[in-house]
Design an enzyme around this catalytic site. Structure first.
Site, mmCIF file in Angstrom:
data_model
loop_
_atom_site.group_PDB
_atom_site.id
_atom_site.type_symbol
_atom_site.label_atom_id
_atom_site.label_comp_id
_atom_site.label_asym_id
_atom_site.label_seq_id
_atom_site.Cartn_x
_atom_site.Cartn_y
_atom_site.Cartn_z
ATOM 1 N N ASP A 35 0.822 -1.211 0.000
ATOM 2 C CA ASP A 35 0.000 0.000 0.000
ATOM 3 C C ASP A 35 0.859 1.265 0.000
ATOM 4 O O ASP A 35 1.398 1.666 1.036
ATOM 5 C CB ASP A 35 -0.903 -0.033 1.255
ATOM 6 C CG ASP A 35 -1.743 1.225 1.407
ATOM 7 O OD1 ASP A 35 -2.244 1.476 2.530
ATOM 8 O OD2 ASP A 35 -1.898 1.959 0.415
ATOM 9 N N ASP A 219 -1.844 5.724 -5.043
ATOM 10 C CA ASP A 219 -2.119 4.883 -3.879
ATOM 11 C C ASP A 219 -2.551 3.480 -4.290
ATOM 12 O O ASP A 219 -3.710 3.263 -4.646
ATOM 13 C CB ASP A 219 -3.218 5.553 -3.034
ATOM 14 C CG ASP A 219 -3.562 4.758 -1.786
ATOM 15 O OD1 ASP A 219 -4.470 5.193 -1.044
ATOM 16 O OD2 ASP A 219 -2.937 3.706 -1.554
HETATM 17 O O1 LIG Z 1 -8.931 3.461 2.878
HETATM 18 C C1 LIG Z 1 -8.327 3.368 1.818
HETATM 19 N N1 LIG Z 1 -8.494 4.279 0.846
HETATM 20 C C2 LIG Z 1 -9.533 5.239 0.952
HETATM 21 C C3 LIG Z 1 -10.711 4.727 0.089
HETATM 22 C C4 LIG Z 1 -11.866 5.746 0.115
HETATM 23 C C5 LIG Z 1 -11.384 7.118 -0.307
HETATM 24 C C6 LIG Z 1 -10.210 7.597 0.535
HETATM 25 C C7 LIG Z 1 -9.049 6.612 0.507
HETATM 26 N N2 LIG Z 1 -7.467 2.346 1.532
HETATM 27 C C8 LIG Z 1 -7.489 1.186 2.378
HETATM 28 C C9 LIG Z 1 -8.365 0.120 1.746
HETATM 29 O O2 LIG Z 1 -9.681 0.563 1.619
HETATM 30 C C10 LIG Z 1 -8.267 -1.132 2.588
HETATM 31 N N3 LIG Z 1 -9.149 -2.230 2.100
HETATM 32 C C11 LIG Z 1 -9.008 -3.445 2.924
HETATM 33 C C12 LIG Z 1 -10.034 -4.480 2.496
HETATM 34 C C13 LIG Z 1 -9.860 -4.793 1.017
HETATM 35 C C14 LIG Z 1 -9.931 -3.531 0.174
HETATM 36 C C15 LIG Z 1 -8.884 -2.525 0.659
HETATM 37 C C16 LIG Z 1 -6.791 -1.507 2.676
HETATM 38 O O3 LIG Z 1 -6.324 -1.179 3.978
HETATM 39 C C17 LIG Z 1 -5.827 0.166 3.964
HETATM 40 C C18 LIG Z 1 -6.066 0.630 2.557
HETATM 41 O O4 LIG Z 1 -6.035 -0.618 1.869
#
Ligand SMILES: O=C(NC1CCCCC1)N[C@H]1[C@H](O)[C@@H](N2CCCCC2)[C@@H]2OC[C@H]1O2
Length: 330
Positions: A35, A219
């Site tokens: 990440d 990202d």
């Molecule tokens: O929160 C974000 N991005 C946000 C998305 C909305 C708009 C602002 C940025 N990234 C996270 C992601 O969602 C997570 N997730 C886990 C489960 C499978 C899918 C990925 C994973 O954990 C940390 C990172 O990656």
């Protein structure tokens, strides 16, 4: 040194990608989400309450002869989607794709939020943002890339994410077989710790390119592409039946719609995201309504060039001084 490892989609809509890593002696293999939008390396562990573990592989430090507790250190992280985790810290030997870092800080989860429990094929994260974002206290820890950098043949790592297929992450070298043409680099602003850079503009379908500096973060841990509302409305204006749904929290449209491509600029170069990448997913398995892979960033305070955009290119994250990011077609 160098390393190369697979980036495997965890479900049929590429919600995230996982990469096999090994931790400890003898090696314990976990599948982690690399990440670039965060800088904590954390794993499901023997310390994670069993009620919060649903199928994930765990790291058990007591089974590793090279693990050491980093006593008195804790961490706690909250991601942009509201998910989060917290816990304690060990150091241990850690490898990705044959590249080893000795005494890597491995953050062991004592608690994870429900969205992590629900993702049974994701055993944790490897933060590849700048180490300034690391949440370990009282002393913050270095990322895998920062620890590996002094021994890398070249101070880079690359992301070759693919649509509905396995791609790769490489460390310490740029594989010229993975892209065509030249790599176009652009400046990175490394404060406060994201891979922050600008797009030089965009176009929708066959429309004219709109030159405009659009700042955001590349990202790999974010699934979708989040851009300013003006750009997103211009895109969905070309989609019959599209609407910005309060209920679904974003732009939805009939799955049968014909979507335009979306092109973004990096300096003078142009990268086109196929319409299929933006026809992201049905809102439920039997629905004929689909959710877009391009959504508005208003409310986020930042534009996010997530996997929907990154998988349209070969991306070079360069840890040189100053840092820079490069994009090439593939
Ligand atoms: O929160 C974000 N991005 C946000 C998305 C909305 C708009 C602002 C940025 N990234 C996270 C992601 O969602 C997570 N997730 C886990 C489960 C499978 C899918 C990925 C994973 O954990 C940390 C990172 O990656």
């Amino acid at each position: 040194d160098k390393g190369s490892a697979a980036a495997i989609p965890i479900n049929e809509v590429d919600i995230a990608y996982v990469t096999p890593v090994t931790i400890g002696t003898p090696p314990q293999t976990l599948m982690l989400d690399l990440d670039t939008g965060s800088s904590d390396l954390w794993v499901f562990s023997s310390l994670t309450p069993s009620t919060q573990v649903r199928g994930q592989e765990i790291y058990t430090p007591t089974k590793s002869s090279t693990s050491k507790l980093l006593s008195g250190h804790t961490w706690s992280i909250r991601y942009g989607d509201g998910s989060g985790s917290r816990g304690s810290v060990y150091t241990d030997n850690f490898t990705i794709g044959g590249l080893e870092v000795r005494s890597q800080a491995v953050q062991t989860a004592l608690e994870v939020s429900s969205s992590f429990t629900q993702e049974q094929s994701l055993d944790g994260l490897v933060g590849l943002g700048f180490s300034t974002l690391n949440t370990v206290r009282p002393s913050s820890q270095l990322t895998f890339f920062d620890n590996a950098r002094p021994n890398l043949d070249e101070e880079v790592f690359t992301a070759d994410l693919k649509y509905h297929a396995t791609g790769s992450y490489d460390f310490g070298f740029i594989d010229s077989k993975k892209y065509t043409g030249n790599i176009t680099y652009t400046a990175v602003q490394q404060s406060p710790g994201y891979w922050t850079h600008s797009l030089s503009g965009y176009s929708v379908g066959s429309g004219a390119f709109q030159a405009s500096q659009i700042s955001g973060i590349s990202d790999t841990g974010t699934t979708l592409l989040y851009l300013p509302t003006a750009i997103v409305t211009a895109y969905y204006r070309q989609v019959q039946g599209a609407q910005n749904s309060q209920y679904y929290g974003g732009y939805v449209f009939p799955c049968s719609s014909t979507l335009p491509t979306f092109t973004f600029g990096i300096e003078g170069a142009r990268f086109t995201i196929p319409a299929s990448y933006i026809n992201y997913t049905r809102i439920s398995p039997t629905s004929t309504t689909c959710y877009g892979g391009l959504q508005s960033s208003s409310g986020l305070g930042i534009n996010i060039f997530g996997d929907v955009a990154l998988k349209a290119a070969f991306v070079v994250f360069s840890g040189t001084n100053p840092p820079r990011i490069g994009f090439a077609t593939k």
